[in-house]
Design a protein around this motif. Structure first.
Motif, PDB file in Angstrom:
ATOM      1  N   GLY A 273       0.831  -1.205   0.000  1.00 23.71           N
ATOM      2  CA  GLY A 273       0.000   0.000   0.000  1.00 23.71           C
ATOM      3  C   GLY A 273       0.861   1.249   0.000  1.00 23.71           C
ATOM      4  N   LYS A 274       0.219   2.368   0.256  1.00 23.44           N
ATOM      5  CA  LYS A 274       0.929   3.648   0.248  1.00 23.44           C
ATOM      6  C   LYS A 274       0.351   4.565   1.306  1.00 23.44           C
ATOM      7  N   ILE A 275       1.126   5.592   1.649  1.00 26.25           N
ATOM      8  CA  ILE A 275       0.721   6.613   2.618  1.00 26.25           C
ATOM      9  C   ILE A 275       0.700   7.956   1.907  1.00 26.25           C
ATOM     10  N   GLU A 276      -0.352   8.688   2.107  1.00 30.44           N
ATOM     11  CA  GLU A 276      -0.447  10.043   1.558  1.00 30.44           C
ATOM     12  C   GLU A 276      -0.538  11.030   2.707  1.00 30.44           C
ATOM     13  N   ASP A 277       0.437  11.924   2.775  1.00 29.62           N
ATOM     14  CA  ASP A 277       0.460  12.948   3.810  1.00 29.62           C
ATOM     15  C   ASP A 277      -0.285  14.183   3.288  1.00 29.62           C
ATOM     16  N   VAL A 278      -1.456  14.415   3.844  1.00 30.04           N
ATOM     17  CA  VAL A 278      -2.300  15.540   3.389  1.00 30.04           C
ATOM     18  C   VAL A 278      -2.302  16.674   4.398  1.00 30.04           C
ATOM     19  N   SER A 279      -1.335  16.680   5.300  1.00 33.66           N
ATOM     20  CA  SER A 279      -1.306  17.742   6.316  1.00 33.66           C
ATOM     21  C   SER A 279      -1.062  19.110   5.699  1.00 33.66           C
ATOM     22  N   TRP A 280      -0.448  19.133   4.510  1.00 38.91           N
ATOM     23  CA  TRP A 280      -0.184  20.419   3.860  1.00 38.91           C
ATOM     24  C   TRP A 280      -1.462  21.040   3.303  1.00 38.91           C
TER      25      TRP A 280
ATOM     26  N   ASN B 230      -4.113   4.375  -8.387  1.00 33.66           N
ATOM     27  CA  ASN B 230      -5.469   4.918  -8.430  1.00 33.66           C
ATOM     28  C   ASN B 230      -6.528   3.904  -8.038  1.00 33.66           C
ATOM     29  N   ASP B 231      -6.162   2.634  -8.091  1.00 36.49           N
ATOM     30  CA  ASP B 231      -7.107   1.577  -7.723  1.00 36.49           C
ATOM     31  C   ASP B 231      -6.788   1.111  -6.315  1.00 36.49           C
ATOM     32  N   VAL B 232      -7.246   1.860  -5.335  1.00 32.12           N
ATOM     33  CA  VAL B 232      -6.901   1.622  -3.930  1.00 32.12           C
ATOM     34  C   VAL B 232      -8.152   1.691  -3.070  1.00 32.12           C
TER      35      VAL B 232
END
Length: 593
Positions: A141-148, A184-186
């Motif tokens: 899987g992956k991690i997306e940091d959206v704190s910005w 994109n398929d997550v």
């Protein structure tokens, strides 16, 4: 003659056993030829955190799509030692038949399953699979940091639910495979809630001009990149310069100083003889070394380890050892070490006979325990830790029993057989003069002539010559790609041996000039000190790496200590024999009193 018989029998047994245990697993075109529509074997292997290569778990430890009946593939000895765990999967693959958006399974993930997947994504887990004996990897899987984007926003965790396999083929052979996860398929698994997930995959076939014989080049191409080739050549040139400088200094000393001393002593001028410090101890320099049994065991173990490494280079040269070849390297280490026990026994028996007539059996028993003992104890501790953590590195009981039986039934008899031949064929050491009853008193030595200082110098120069290649070796052992080549390793190995021999001869001569006749064990420490620097570098390597956790730390330092211990014995043996031959040569060159 005795050594020739031992070596011949050992090589014959080695080739016979290697043929049935290692060569039978080698890839050949006939074993991997397919027609259109044929099923291609597709196995899942293991998972683990990317930064901890020793911490791997069974693939189905995570709630992936699994068959109704999980069947484990029969593994070779090397694969078991490597920690592989190949099992069947739901992935279907037919040769040269594309499979687009195929459904793997529809799975309902519980809250506990979601938490498991999220924890593995946080630890950057990867998976390893096996396709037609070609290993490949991908991430879970992956991690997306959206704190910005918004203050106080937490990272988002996404599980890949679609994998695209790209397979390259040539004729009827599979050359390469890659696994690409669709970003994109997550499915979002940030929160602990149940999820209905449909896992899918696609498989595409593309033709390539590469040949079957070159399909393993992908795993070693990192060592052949232009940048790394330049680094290798720079390291080799640097080492050669060190050798030339050291050789020039030794030639200057030996041709002028030692040559003049031998001439003066041969002329019989007693007044000039008194200026020669090493001549005074001719009656003590070949005195029976202290702890003869232990020294004999050290030298025998070193010779055996050196033989193992040489044979491994031979196997690598003929193409039988390459990355991910069914653990052939691990199996080769075990088999070659067992079969070369005869050489170790011959060395122990012949060396011991030069100084003593009885008691060689004790020396041979120490050979059987000196090197295998610490690694076996280390592996037992690591195996216990692996069982507690439930990782695939834990060896099955059956494998342990087989290895122990092979050692007791094959290695020990070969060890004693070689020792008997060596003991009977050897003769008492010939010295230039009779050994005195009591040893000559050794004068007080200045600090730079003492053992710690000389060990530091003897270890630092060879270590500085191989440090770059040592880094690449550690990267290969504790990484996922081969970052060095056997040819470069062989060159650096030869450079290391040359440096150690030259330093051992030079330092032993300096020691004799100071009328210090206790050179036996110090000559071993000259070469062995390089291994101490190697272990210190392993500590630095671990601190600079991203490895973490008690399990990984235990495996890293456990195996690193075994590796350095083996190099200590081998390099110490090379150093000893260099000094031994030199000292015998100079004392046989003078006239006996």
């Amino acid at each position: 003659m005795g050594l020739l018989i031992v070596v011949s029998v050992t090589v014959a047994l080695l080739l016979l056993v290697l043929y049935f245990t290692i060569f039978s697993y080698s890839s050949s075109p006939t074993d991997h030829h397919y027609n259109v529509g044929d099923n291609v074997p597709f196995f899942v292997n293991k998972i683990g955190p990317f930064n901890n290569p020793s911490e791997t778990y069974h693939y189905y430890e995570l709630p992936f799509c699994s068959p109704d009946q999980i069947v484990k593939k029969k593994l070779s000895l090397g694969e078991v030692l490597r920690g592989d765990c190949l099992t069947n999967s739901l992935y279907e693959s037919k040769f040269r038949v594309d499979n687009i958006q195929a459904a793997l399974c529809q799975k309902k993930l519980s809250r506990n399953d979601v938490a498991k997947f999220r924890d593995t994504i946080i630890q950057d887990y990867y998976f390893q699979m096996d396709y037609d004996d070609l290993p490949f990897w991908g991430f879970i899987g992956k991690i997306e940091d959206v704190s910005w984007m918004a203050e106080g926003q937490q990272p988002q965790f996404f599980l890949f639910k679609h994998i695209q396999f790209n397979v390259l083929y040539s004729g009827g052979h599979i050359i390469e495979i890659h696994a690409l996860s669709d970003p994109n398929d997550v499915v979002n698994i940030t929160e602990d809630v149940e999820k209905d997930v449909k896992f899918t995959y696609s498989l595409y076939w593309n033709e390539t001009a590469s040949r079957f014989s070159n399909r393993v080049d992908r795993y070693t191409k990192t060592s052949k990149s232009p940048v790394k080739s330049q680094i290798y050549w720079f390291s080799i040139v640097n080492s050669i310069v060190i050798i030339l400088l050291l050789m020039g200094y030794m030639v200057l000393v030996f041709l002028r100083h030692l040559g003049n001393e031998l001439k003066r002593y041969s002329s019989g001028d007693e007044e000039e003889d008194k200026e020669v410090g090493w001549k005074y101890i001719h009656a003590d320099v070949f005195r029976c070394p202290p702890y003869l049994h232990l020294l004999s065991a050290v030298l025998s173990s070193g010779v055996q380890i050196f033989t193992v490494i040489v044979l491994l280079f031979v196997l690598a040269y003929i193409g039988k050892l390459y990355p991910y070849n069914h653990g052939a390297l691990s199996a080769s280490l075990v088999i070659i070490y067992v079969l070369t026990s005869a050489i170790a026994g011959y060395t122990a028996g012949s060396f011991y006979k030069q100084f003593a007539v009885t008691g060689w059996e004790r020396s041979v028993m120490m050979v059987g325990m000196l090197f295998p003992g610490p690694p076996i104890l280390t592996m037992f501790i690591l195996n216990t830790i692996a069982i507690c953590y439930g990782v695939t590195a834990a060896l099955p009981l059956g494998t342990i029993v087989v290895i122990v039986l092979v050692y007791l039934v094959v290695s020990i008899p070969l060890l004693f057989l070689g020792a008997m031949i060596g003991y009977r064929s050897a003769s008492v050491i010939e010295v230039s003069s009779a050994t005195k009853k009591y040893p000559r008193e050794i004068p007080d030595q200045t600090w730079y002539r003492r053992t710690p200082c000389q060990m530091f110098l003897a270890g630092l120069l060879p270590f500085s010559a191989i440090i770059l290649e040592l880094h690449h070796l550690y990267t290969s052992l504790w990484g996922y790609k081969s970052s060095t080549s056997p040819a470069v390793l062989l060159i650096m190995f030869l450079i290391l041996i040359i440096l150690i021999m030259m330093l051992s001869i030079g330092l032993s001569y300096i020691q004799l000039l100071a009328e210090d006749h206790e050179w036996w064990w110090r000559s071993v420490l000259y070469g062995g000190s390089t291994a101490i620097f190697m272990f210190c570098y392993s500590i630095y390597f671990y601190m600079k790496s991203s490895m973490s956790g008690f399990l990984q730390m235990a495996f890293f330092f456990g195996y690193s200590s075994c590796l350095c211990y083996a190099f200590f014995l081998m390099l110490g043996t090379i150093s000893f024999h260099a000094s031994f031959l030199f000292i015998r040569r100079i004392y046989h060159a003078i006239k006996s009193e």
